[in-house]
Design an enzyme around this catalytic site. Structure first.
Site, PDB file in Angstrom:
ATOM      1  N   ILE A 262       0.876  -1.169   0.000  1.00  0.00           N
ATOM      2  CA  ILE A 262       0.000   0.000   0.000  1.00  0.00           C
ATOM      3  C   ILE A 262       0.915   1.219   0.000  1.00  0.00           C
ATOM      4  O   ILE A 262       2.090   1.127   0.364  1.00  0.00           O
ATOM      5  CB  ILE A 262      -0.984   0.029   1.194  1.00  0.00           C
ATOM      6  CG1 ILE A 262      -0.245   0.019   2.534  1.00  0.00           C
ATOM      7  CG2 ILE A 262      -1.952  -1.135   1.120  1.00  0.00           C
ATOM      8  CD1 ILE A 262      -1.182   0.140   3.742  1.00  0.00           C
ATOM      9  N   ASP A 263       0.401   2.359  -0.436  1.00  0.00           N
ATOM     10  CA  ASP A 263       1.236   3.554  -0.568  1.00  0.00           C
ATOM     11  C   ASP A 263       1.897   3.927   0.755  1.00  0.00           C
ATOM     12  O   ASP A 263       1.354   3.677   1.836  1.00  0.00           O
ATOM     13  CB  ASP A 263       0.396   4.742  -1.049  1.00  0.00           C
ATOM     14  CG  ASP A 263      -0.076   4.578  -2.484  1.00  0.00           C
ATOM     15  OD1 ASP A 263       0.473   3.717  -3.192  1.00  0.00           O
ATOM     16  OD2 ASP A 263      -1.003   5.310  -2.881  1.00  0.00           O
ATOM     17  N   ASN A 264       3.054   4.572   0.653  1.00  0.00           N
ATOM     18  CA  ASN A 264       3.761   5.020   1.858  1.00  0.00           C
ATOM     19  C   ASN A 264       2.882   5.905   2.734  1.00  0.00           C
ATOM     20  O   ASN A 264       2.937   5.835   3.966  1.00  0.00           O
ATOM     21  CB  ASN A 264       5.026   5.794   1.470  1.00  0.00           C
ATOM     22  CG  ASN A 264       6.045   4.932   0.751  1.00  0.00           C
ATOM     23  OD1 ASN A 264       5.976   3.706   0.794  1.00  0.00           O
ATOM     24  ND2 ASN A 264       6.990   5.568   0.084  1.00  0.00           N
TER      25      ASN A 264
END
Length: 475
Positions: A262-264
């Site tokens: 998942i995105d940072n």
């Protein structure tokens, strides 16, 4: 053949590939034709401070020790160690070298770039140093000296003495691998790429990682990933990751494995495998669509319930462009809005704690928390789809500025609801470039997005994340 072993042991006992020599001969006849995009792209530049590519043309190769430069004199900071972690990311600095004198890699880089040996050791530990057996072709912006060195180290007369490239095509010999040991031997002609300023994740050192563990089983660990962290690492930092810190927090002797990303800037449920075998099993479950992911999204305007459909441009760069119309070759993106309720916009203290940027949204009295079932799993999918709808996520400094611009001047988005008709492809390409320029930079820490529930095998396994960051003031 194991390339890392070849580099480590000096490449003895092998012979040069005739296939490779023939390819190099063809390549040198047309230097303008790109060979490989593995190492050099238009966005990367050669350093003018490296031993391999000095800033001034020279008819003779210089000794490594003579090309070492003082970092302070060239405007770089004084280097010591990568730890303790700084609270900010330094400007990118990527150095490209061709080895002129064989020896241990740490020693060579230290002398060539005038970096402390322990700083180079840290870079190698972080995964920020790469090598290729044969130098890739320089980009179009390369200087005459850089092209000269490329020609020299890819001449058949030179390569015939490189025993490390037996049986390899040119593309295979130019493939990059991480340097994993400080004492790996690099021979003359080896290409090195050094990320002197790797991307840092200071949030890793602020988190109580044990408190973020949701579940531990024999096969996997469920982590409530904090915003502002990387699940499995970046191109130049595989140390400051959720995988590394969760492994240490649990006292495991074997490292955990990344099963999905998942995105940072997104927080929430992440599954980390305890074995390579279960990592493969979970990958298969994802491919077979047996894994269900539900998200909480904090949008700036309300969303209607139902399925939202877009098509995403198949280019692996941010911002991700989406269209409501089907475009040939673009990837289907679908999500389902299950619920949407009005909530308060996060207060100033919470915004400051999670580095939520202003982004120019006109009203900050209320926001809308939406429960979303992600039907297709594209990178930035929720962020891009909601922004195109006019409901960007709170704190999304990439997509919200463009959404604000489209609100103020409908038609700027060449793929949006109010898109214009263009008289030529050139006009449309210019409009696309201008639209991309209206997007901002990646958020520093968090956006209004949480992977709040993950389940698989028809609900046999189901896990939930904790309270999202924007509701922390209610605790």
């Amino acid at each position: 053949m194991d390339v890392s072993l070849v580099a480590a042991h000096g490449c003895r006992g092998l012979s040069t590939s005739l296939t490779l020599l023939r390819e190099v001969a063809r390549t040198r006849a047309n230097l303008s034709a790109p060979i490989s995009t593995t190492c050099f792209t238009a966005r990367r530049s050669f350093s003018l401070n490296s031993s391999a590519f000095p800033g001034e043309s020279s008819t003779t190769d210089v000794n490594v020790t003579q090309t070492a430069t003082n970092s302070a004199e060239n405007g770089y900071p004084e280097y010591h160690r990568l730890l303790p972690c700084t609270s900010f990311n330094a400007p990118p600095r990527v150095e490209h070298l061709v080895v002129l004198e064989g020896g241990p890699v740490m020693e060579y880089i230290s002398k060539s770039l005038d970096l402390p040996p322990m700083y180079v050791a840290d870079l190698i530990h972080f995964g920020a140093v790469y090598y290729a057996l044969v130098c890739p072709q320089p980009p179009p912006t390369a200087s005459s000296e850089e092209i000269r060195l490329f020609k020299k180290f890819t001449q058949p007369s030179f390569l015939i003495g490189r025993k490390s490239i037996k049986g390899k095509t040119l593309r295979e010999a130019q493939k990059t691998f991480r340097i994993t040991h400080i004492d790996e031997f690099v021979e003359v002609g080896t290409y090195l790429r050094v990320y002197v300023h790797p991307k840092r994740f200071p949030r890793c050192y602020e988190i109580d990682w044990k408190s973020r563990i949701i579940a531990v089983t024999d096969s996997y660990v469920v982590l409530d990933k904090p915003a502002g962290t990387s699940v499995g690492g970046t191109t130049n930092n595989i140390e400051e990751t959720c995988v590394t810190f969760a492994t240490r927090a649990l006292g495991l002797t074997s490292p955990l494995w990344t099963t999905h990303q998942i995105d940072n800037c997104t927080e929430g449920c992440v599954i980390l495998a305890r074995t390579k075998e279960y990592c493969s099993i979970f990958h298969r479950k994802i491919r077979e669509k047996k894994v269900m992911k539900l998200y909480l999204a904090l949008a700036a305007v309300p969303l209607p319930k139902g399925i939202m459909t877009h098509y995403m441009r198949p280019i692996n760069l941010a911002p991700r462009l989406v269209s409501r119309d089907c475009i040939d070759g673009w990837n289907l993106c679908q999500l389902e809005v299950l619920e949407c309720r009005e909530v308060s916009w996060p207060d100033a203290d919470i915004e400051a704690k999670y580095s939520i940027e202003d982004c120019g949204w006109p009203s900050k009295k209320k926001a809308f928390e939406c429960k979303i079932n992600l039907l297709t799993g594209r990178t930035h999918q929720i962020r891009a789809q909601l922004a195109d709808y006019g409901a960007p996520l709170v704190g999304d400094s990439i997509y919200m500025p463009a959404a604000v611009a489209e609100m103020a001047n409908p038609g700027l988005n060449p793929f949006g609801k109010c898109k214009k008709e263009y008289t030529s492809e050139e006009d449309k390409e210019n409009a696309v470039a201008e639209w991309i320029a209206l997007h901002g930079k990646e958020p520093a820490v968090a956006i209004g997005l949480q992977a709040y529930e993950i389940s698989w095998d028809s609900g046999k396994h189901i896990y939930n994340a904790g309270t999202p960051w924007w509701r922390q003031e209610q605790l």
